[in-house]
Design a protein around this motif. Structure first.
Motif, short mmCIF file in Angstrom:
data_model
loop_
_atom_site.label_atom_id
_atom_site.label_comp_id
_atom_site.label_asym_id
_atom_site.label_seq_id
_atom_site.Cartn_x
_atom_site.Cartn_y
_atom_site.Cartn_z
N ASN A 70 0.86 -1.20 0.00
CA ASN A 70 0.00 0.00 0.00
C ASN A 70 0.89 1.23 0.00
OD1 ASN A 70 -2.01 -1.87 0.25
ND2 ASN A 70 -2.57 -1.34 2.34
N THR A 72 1.67 5.28 0.21
CA THR A 72 1.28 6.58 0.75
C THR A 72 2.44 7.53 0.55
OG1 THR A 72 -0.08 5.50 2.44
CG2 THR A 72 0.46 7.80 2.81
N TRP A 78 2.48 -0.42 4.19
CA TRP A 78 1.94 -1.75 4.50
C TRP A 78 2.37 -2.72 3.42
CZ3 TRP A 78 -0.73 -3.61 8.66
CH2 TRP A 78 -1.23 -2.68 9.58
N SER A 148 0.04 -9.40 7.07
CA SER A 148 0.17 -7.95 6.87
C SER A 148 1.23 -7.38 7.80
CB SER A 148 -1.17 -7.26 7.14
OG SER A 148 -2.13 -7.65 6.18
N ASN A 193 -1.51 3.96 -5.65
CA ASN A 193 -2.04 3.67 -4.32
C ASN A 193 -1.62 2.29 -3.81
OD1 ASN A 193 -3.47 6.13 -4.12
ND2 ASN A 193 -5.14 5.29 -5.35
N ALA A 194 -1.39 1.38 -4.75
CA ALA A 194 -0.97 0.03 -4.40
C ALA A 194 -0.13 -0.54 -5.54
CB ALA A 194 -2.18 -0.86 -4.15
#
Length: 197
Positions: A70, A72, A78, A148, A193-194
């Motif tokens: 993920n 950011t 993540w 995760s 975003n991913a």
């Protein structure tokens, strides 16, 4: 004056002596056979147990399905690794597994969040596909669970992953089987975003 012993008396004494020796030999043989049977049974049981443990160390491991990150602010905060049972594996309890994270900021030994003590780094397990709600146990070939990792400073890591960073994960199951998963962050994260790692 002279006492004569007949042949019949001599034969009787020899026969009794032979019988006593024969009975003693049978008893010794029976005891020895009992010891051998018990020892053989113990060794067979131990060999079966050792074989099962050795088989588990080889086969009871996870298999990577996909690894994503993920994004950011052009950094990965993540990392999500989706896993399933490897072919031939038994039930795998991810709650009692450990993960060794080898990355650009160092090496970390991670445990499941429920096993973590204060201040220790940890990972969480989320359901992706789990028909019988067995999470965090992989007990079916169709199970897909996601490990995760929050790689920000708040969870003990030294910071988010940057573009081009490389990481190696070693997932160690409770049976001792190890799966190595390697991934690299893409060279450009801007506007995403991913990403698949």
């Amino acid at each position: 004056m002279f006492e004569f012993i007949t042949d019949e008396e001599e034969r009787g004494q020899v026969g009794i002596g032979t019988l006593i020796v024969f009975i003693a030999m049978v008893l010794v043989a029976a005891i020895a056979a009992g010891v051998l049977i018990n020892t053989a049974g113990f060794l067979q049981s131990q060999a079966e147990q050792t074989g099962q443990q050795a088989s588990s160390q080889v086969s009871d491991r996870v298999q990577e399905v996909v690894t994503t990150g993920n994004v950011t602010d052009s950094e990965i905060e993540w990392v999500n690794v989706t896993v399933t049972k490897a072919p031939g594996a038994g039930d795998i309890d991810l709650e009692n597994s450990t993960v060794t994270w080898i990355g650009p900021s160092g090496t970390y030994s991670l445990v499941h969040q429920n096993q973590s003590e204060s201040g220790n780094e940890f990972f969480t397990v989320n359901d992706v596909s789990d028909s019988d709600d067995s999470s965090p146990v992989l007990n079916d070939v169709g199970d897909r669970l996601q490990l995760s990792f929050n790689v920000t400073e708040t969870d003990g890591f030294t910071g988010p992953l940057q573009e081009g960073d490389k990481v190696t994960l070693e997932v160690n199951t409770v049976s001792g089987a190890t799966t190595t998963i390697q991934f690299a962050v893409p060279e450009s994260l801007s506007g995403k975003n991913a990403v698949k790692l």
